[in-house]
Design a protein around this motif. Structure first.
Motif, PDB file in Angstrom:
ATOM      1  N   UNK A 191       3.170 -48.906   5.022  1.00 21.63           N
ATOM      2  CA  UNK A 191       4.407 -49.467   5.568  1.00 21.63           C
ATOM      3  C   UNK A 191       5.525 -48.420   5.615  1.00 21.63           C
ATOM      4  N   UNK A 192       5.626 -47.617   4.570  1.00 21.03           N
ATOM      5  CA  UNK A 192       6.675 -46.600   4.490  1.00 21.03           C
ATOM      6  C   UNK A 192       6.212 -45.231   4.969  1.00 21.03           C
ATOM      7  N   UNK A 193       4.892 -45.036   5.089  1.00 27.59           N
ATOM      8  CA  UNK A 193       4.346 -43.756   5.542  1.00 27.59           C
ATOM      9  C   UNK A 193       4.524 -42.641   4.534  1.00 27.59           C
ATOM     10  N   UNK A 194       4.334 -42.965   3.247  1.00 31.22           N
ATOM     11  CA  UNK A 194       4.555 -41.972   2.188  1.00 31.22           C
ATOM     12  C   UNK A 194       3.538 -42.157   1.063  1.00 31.22           C
ATOM     13  N   UNK A 202       6.446 -43.572  -8.628  1.00 31.22           N
ATOM     14  CA  UNK A 202       7.510 -43.107  -7.740  1.00 31.22           C
ATOM     15  C   UNK A 202       6.867 -42.515  -6.494  1.00 31.22           C
ATOM     16  N   UNK A 203       7.692 -42.194  -5.502  1.00 31.57           N
ATOM     17  CA  UNK A 203       7.200 -41.478  -4.332  1.00 31.57           C
ATOM     18  C   UNK A 203       6.721 -40.093  -4.780  1.00 31.57           C
ATOM     19  N   UNK A 204       5.825 -39.495  -3.992  1.00 27.63           N
ATOM     20  CA  UNK A 204       5.287 -38.172  -4.310  1.00 27.63           C
ATOM     21  C   UNK A 204       6.342 -37.109  -3.984  1.00 27.63           C
ATOM     22  N   UNK A 205       7.307 -36.972  -4.903  1.00 32.04           N
ATOM     23  CA  UNK A 205       8.390 -36.003  -4.753  1.00 32.04           C
ATOM     24  C   UNK A 205       8.610 -35.330  -6.108  1.00 32.04           C
ATOM     25  N   UNK A 215      -5.853 -40.196 -15.953  1.00 32.76           N
ATOM     26  CA  UNK A 215      -5.582 -39.347 -14.789  1.00 32.76           C
ATOM     27  C   UNK A 215      -4.432 -39.929 -13.962  1.00 32.76           C
ATOM     28  N   UNK A 216      -3.679 -39.061 -13.270  1.00 31.96           N
ATOM     29  CA  UNK A 216      -2.647 -39.575 -12.364  1.00 31.96           C
ATOM     30  C   UNK A 216      -3.319 -40.309 -11.194  1.00 31.96           C
ATOM     31  N   UNK A 217      -2.599 -41.235 -10.618  1.00 27.79           N
ATOM     32  CA  UNK A 217      -3.108 -42.017  -9.476  1.00 27.79           C
ATOM     33  C   UNK A 217      -2.209 -41.774  -8.280  1.00 27.79           C
ATOM     34  N   UNK A 218      -2.821 -41.781  -7.091  1.00 32.52           N
ATOM     35  CA  UNK A 218      -2.050 -41.628  -5.852  1.00 32.52           C
ATOM     36  C   UNK A 218      -2.565 -42.643  -4.837  1.00 32.52           C
ATOM     37  N   UNK A 219      -1.654 -43.172  -4.045  1.00 29.91           N
ATOM     38  CA  UNK A 219      -2.027 -44.087  -2.974  1.00 29.91           C
ATOM     39  C   UNK A 219      -1.055 -43.913  -1.820  1.00 29.91           C
ATOM     40  N   UNK A 220      -1.513 -44.239  -0.620  1.00 27.56           N
ATOM     41  CA  UNK A 220      -0.671 -44.101   0.562  1.00 27.56           C
ATOM     42  C   UNK A 220      -0.032 -45.443   0.890  1.00 27.56           C
ATOM     43  N   UNK A 221       1.292 -45.470   0.976  1.00 26.61           N
ATOM     44  CA  UNK A 221       2.043 -46.671   1.358  1.00 26.61           C
ATOM     45  C   UNK A 221       2.145 -46.664   2.883  1.00 26.61           C
TER      46      UNK A 221
END
Length: 61
Positions: A40-43, A9-12, A32-38
């Protein structure tokens, strides 16, 4: 059977709520949790794998 889910999901707060709900329903964190920058959407997007052991149940698609 061992179940596997990858929650994304988005980082919210919604992402945190979805993971918390899974944990409260017997799922356990896996890795571990993963995070990436989208770009196209800037989120930021988050992901967390969870597993759950379900005895006496056979896997089925």
């Amino acid at each position: 059977m061992k179940g596997y889910r990858f929650i994304t999901d988005d980082d919210t707060a919604r992402f945190c709520n979805r993971v918390t709900e899974a944990l409260s329903n017997g799922w356990k964190l896996y890795g571990e949790p993963k995070m990436t920058f989208d770009k196209k959407r800037g989120i930021m997007r988050c992901g967390q794998a969870v597993i759950k052991n379900v005895p006496n149940k056979k896997y089925s698609k």
